[in-house]
Every structure is written in structure tokens, then in C-alpha cells.
Design an enzyme around this catalytic site. Structure first.
Site, mmCIF file in Angstrom:
data_model
loop_
_atom_site.group_PDB
_atom_site.id
_atom_site.type_symbol
_atom_site.label_atom_id
_atom_site.label_comp_id
_atom_site.label_asym_id
_atom_site.label_seq_id
_atom_site.Cartn_x
_atom_site.Cartn_y
_atom_site.Cartn_z
ATOM 1 N N HIS A 175 15.197 -36.876 -122.691
ATOM 2 C CA HIS A 175 16.075 -37.917 -123.221
ATOM 3 C C HIS A 175 17.188 -37.261 -124.030
ATOM 4 O O HIS A 175 16.943 -36.454 -124.925
ATOM 5 C CB HIS A 175 15.262 -38.871 -124.101
ATOM 6 C CG HIS A 175 15.923 -40.187 -124.321
ATOM 7 N ND1 HIS A 175 17.108 -40.327 -125.008
ATOM 8 C CD2 HIS A 175 15.557 -41.455 -123.952
ATOM 9 C CE1 HIS A 175 17.454 -41.603 -125.050
ATOM 10 N NE2 HIS A 175 16.527 -42.313 -124.419
ATOM 11 N N ASP A 193 30.686 -36.589 -130.623
ATOM 12 C CA ASP A 193 32.008 -35.969 -130.768
ATOM 13 C C ASP A 193 32.622 -36.334 -132.128
ATOM 14 O O ASP A 193 33.227 -35.493 -132.799
ATOM 15 C CB ASP A 193 32.928 -36.429 -129.635
ATOM 16 C CG ASP A 193 32.554 -35.809 -128.299
ATOM 17 O OD1 ASP A 193 31.819 -34.803 -128.293
ATOM 18 O OD2 ASP A 193 32.986 -36.346 -127.258
ATOM 19 N N GLU A 229 8.581 -46.969 -121.281
ATOM 20 C CA GLU A 229 8.952 -45.603 -121.637
ATOM 21 C C GLU A 229 7.921 -44.977 -122.567
ATOM 22 O O GLU A 229 7.626 -43.777 -122.473
ATOM 23 C CB GLU A 229 10.330 -45.589 -122.292
ATOM 24 C CG GLU A 229 10.883 -44.199 -122.554
ATOM 25 C CD GLU A 229 12.327 -44.236 -123.016
ATOM 26 O OE1 GLU A 229 13.229 -44.111 -122.157
ATOM 27 O OE2 GLU A 229 12.560 -44.415 -124.227
ATOM 28 N N PHE A 287 15.512 -51.290 -109.009
ATOM 29 C CA PHE A 287 15.244 -52.722 -109.115
ATOM 30 C C PHE A 287 16.549 -53.481 -109.358
ATOM 31 O O PHE A 287 17.398 -53.033 -110.131
ATOM 32 C CB PHE A 287 14.248 -53.001 -110.244
ATOM 33 C CG PHE A 287 12.844 -52.572 -109.920
ATOM 34 C CD1 PHE A 287 11.910 -53.500 -109.463
ATOM 35 C CD2 PHE A 287 12.461 -51.250 -110.048
ATOM 36 C CE1 PHE A 287 10.618 -53.111 -109.151
ATOM 37 C CE2 PHE A 287 11.170 -50.853 -109.740
ATOM 38 C CZ PHE A 287 10.247 -51.791 -109.284
ATOM 39 N N ASP A 297 16.785 -46.104 -112.726
ATOM 40 C CA ASP A 297 17.283 -47.359 -113.264
ATOM 41 C C ASP A 297 18.612 -47.681 -112.593
ATOM 42 O O ASP A 297 19.414 -46.783 -112.332
ATOM 43 C CB ASP A 297 17.468 -47.230 -114.780
ATOM 44 C CG ASP A 297 17.730 -48.563 -115.450
ATOM 45 O OD1 ASP A 297 18.875 -49.052 -115.338
ATOM 46 O OD2 ASP A 297 16.816 -49.124 -116.076
ATOM 47 N N VAL A 298 18.865 -48.963 -112.348
ATOM 48 C CA VAL A 298 20.088 -49.350 -111.638
ATOM 49 C C VAL A 298 21.330 -49.136 -112.502
ATOM 50 O O VAL A 298 22.440 -49.023 -111.972
ATOM 51 C CB VAL A 298 20.000 -50.822 -111.175
ATOM 52 C CG1 VAL A 298 20.099 -51.779 -112.357
ATOM 53 C CG2 VAL A 298 21.042 -51.134 -110.117
#
Length: 355
Positions: free
Chosen positions: A235, A336, A305, A122, A213-214
Site C-alpha cells: 500500500h 509533494d 482489506e 466488479f 478494483d475497477v
């Protein structure tokens, strides 16, 4: 007189036997003729000579492709590909990690399907630069060597960048009216649009849909290993946690509600897909659930989601993608700094979010 009776009796038996045998003989001859000359299977098989050089032949109405010889390392039953991560779910769906598949074998087998993959995304006016990065990286790494339709949903078709793409691929702009202002409502419209177009158009043009997703960039190979009837993506932020720590919707008033003693994984809403019929079912169910919530003046904690996770909990995906397919550089830097060994499980980063 006795001789005449005996002769008449023998003649009657012969005549009776002849009456029985003649139709039987005719039936056997016809059956043999049908099997040798009229049987469709024999005709079909007979049309393909043993030494044919055609790569593709028609057998029983299906295409049979001549496969090339492949040489690769033999799988070792007693030597698992990965010992550090779960590679199969309790419902026997594979979890896709680096080292668990052979790309060459998968590509060869996938080519037998003669399939086309659709990639949906989208676009709003503010996301033109994201789309350019998305498409350019997809051309480098997404389903290389296979047919792909890029479906771009937008109310601003003039913002879709021009791009030279590979043979067998096409960019298809789907102009849709955006009638929502808040991004939470826009995410609901995304489910609605994918559902509608799956029913009206996609099922005629592609075999699989990958819904993305873009705000992402393909950074390494993403191929047919991800495809199945229905897949979700772990995720990155939550794949190490227990179900009680997942950010599921916990309010019973919402259609996305998941009790604390339930849950397999937490799936990212930015990458899911499968066959067109299964994606249609998923997006239709999520959109309808979101509409019920809206009517009841409640909004799930993570919107689409949350509803995706509810759906995949009760409609188990046939394949699960590891966090390799949805990495976040910001989160990686935080880990990290905290001393979390990011690379201990994730051997290759295939998709990076760009937000």
C-alpha cells in the site's frame, strides 16, 4: 571305465551350463530388443529428428518450445539492481520494483507455460465510466502479448461497454445477483464470488488470477513479472511506516485481528492474485472470516482489506508488488506539498487509482 565316467561328467557339466546360459542369453536378447525398439522413451526421442524444424514437439507428454536466441546484459552478482529499497523479503519472496527484472526474459520464459491469465473486476451501475477506462488501459498495458480473460462480475450486464480487444483475449460477463446495499457488505460478496467461481469455473479456463478494483487505470507496463502462486501489493500510504503504524484490525474480537508486535507489510486490497487454487484459498478464508465477524456483530476496520492482510501475514505471498503497482495521485500531491520525495523510490508508476 574311468574314461567313460570322466566323459559323462563333462557332458553333464556342459548340459548344465547350457541349461543356465540359454535362458540367460534369451533374456539378454529380449532386454536389448526392448531397449532399442520398444522403450517408450527411445520411441519418443526417436520421433524427433536432430534437424527438425518444428517449433513445438511432444517429449514425455509435455510441450517443448524452440526458444529464440536472446542477447541481454549479464547480471552482476556484486552489483545489485537497487540499493535504495528492499528487493527480497525475509522468506525469500522477490519485491518487484523497476530495475529488478528483464521483461523480455520473463516473457520468453512465460511463453513456455502456454498459460492464460484471468483479470477479475466488479461493476455496478454507477461505475460504467470507470470500467471503460479500466479495460481500455488494460488493453494497452496489461499482459501484452499473452492470453487474457477479462471476467466482469455485474448485476447490470447491459452496462458493460463494447470494446475491440486484442487477439487471444476475451471479455466474459458473469451476471451475479447483488443482494447487499452497503459497500462494506459488497466487499464481502466480492470475496465470496471470486471464491465460488474459482472452484466452479476459473480453474478450467485460466492458470492465474489477478483480482483488481475497477477504480484504477493502467498507466505503464504490467506484465508477467507480477505473477506467482500468491502475490500482494504494498500500500502506497503505508510502505514507509513501521508495523505499529499500520491500520491493521487491532480488536481481538475480530477474525482480522493482528497484534501490534506482528506484521510484515500493509497490503492494498485493490490488487492481489496468484494461481487459481491459491486465490481460491485466500478468498474462501477471507469470506468465511468476514461471515464470522458479521455473526458476532463486528466489522473489521478496513473490511476485506483487513482480512486480506491477516491472511497474507500467516500465508506469506511468494511475490510482493511494490507501490509502483498501486499509486494514488491525490496522495502524491499531498506528499509533494509536504516535501516528500515521491520519486526517490518509485521510479515508474504502473497503475493509478482513479477515485
Amino acid at each position: 571305465m574311468a574314461q567313460q565316467v570322466r566323459t559323462f561328467s563333462e557332458n553333464s557339466k556342459f548340459h548344465l551350463l547350457h541349461q543356465v546360459n540359454f535362458p540367460l542369453s534369451v533374456a539378454l536378447v529380449l532386454a536389448f530388443f526392448y531397449y532399442c525398439y520398444l522403450n517408450p522413451r527411445n520411441q519418443m526421442l526417436g520421433s524427433i529428428s536432430p534437424g527438425t524444424s518444428k517449433a513445438v514437439s511432444k517429449i514425455y507428454g509435455q510441450q517443448s518450445r524452440k526458444l529464440s536466441r536472446m542477447v541481454y546484459r549479464q547480471p552482476q552478482v556484486l552489483t545489485p539492481a537497487r540499493k535504495d529499497v528492499l528487493v527480497v523479503t525475509p522468506w525469500l519472496a522477490p519485491i518487484i520494483w523497476e530495475g529488478t527484472f528483464n521483461t523480455d526474459i520473463l516473457n520468453e520464459q512465460f511463453s513456455l507455460q502456454n498459460a492464460t491469465v484471468g483479470l477479475t473486476v466488479f461493476l455496478t451501475e454507477q461505475e460504467t465510466l470507470y470500467l471503460n477506462v479500466f479495460l481500455q488501459s488494460a488493453e494497452m498495458y496489461f499482459m501484452v502479448g499473452h492470453r487474457v480473460n477479462y471476467y466482469i462480475f455485474t448485476d447490470k450486464p447491459e452496462y458493460v461497454p463494447y470494446l475491440n480487444i486484442q487477439k487471444g483475449r476475451q471479455i466474459i460477463i458473469l451476471e451475479v445477483e447483488s443482494y447487499y446495499d452497503h459497500w462494506q457488505d459488497i466487499s464481502m460478496q466480492h470475496m465470496e464470488m471470486i471464491s465460488n467461481f474459482s472452484q466452479q469455473r476459473f480453474h478450467q479456463e485460466v492458470d492465474y488470477l489477478v483480482c483488481a478494483d475497477v477504480h484504477m487505470r493502467f498507466s505503464d507496463h504490467v506484465g508477467v513479472e507480477i505473477l506467482s502462486s500468491l502475490f500482494g501489493t504494498l500500500h502506497l500510504r503505508y510502505y514507509r511506516l513501521n508495523r505499529t503504524d499500520f491500520p491493521y484490525e487491532r480488536r481481538p474480537q475480530s477474525q482480522a485481528h493482528i497484534p501490534e508486535d506482528e506484521g510484515d507489510f500493509y497490503y492494498a486490497g485493490a490488487l492481489f492474485g496468484g494461481s487459481v487454487p491459491e486465490v481460491y484459498k485466500l478468498t474462501k478464508a477471507c469470506h468465511e472470516a468476514m461471515m464470522v465477524d458479521q455473526a458476532n456483530h463486528i466489522e473489521a476496520i478496513w473490511h476485506d482489506e483487513s482480512h486480506l492482510n491477516k491472511y497474507l501475514l500467516y500465508h506469506k505471498p511468494s511475490k510482493v508488488l511494490s507501490p509502483e503497482y498501486m499509486c494514488n495521485n491525490t496522495l502524491k500531491k499531498i506528499w509533494d506539498h509536504q516535501g516528500v520525495d515521491f520519486s526517490s523510490n518509485i521510479k515508474r508508476i504502473r497503475i493509478v487509482t482513479t477515485e
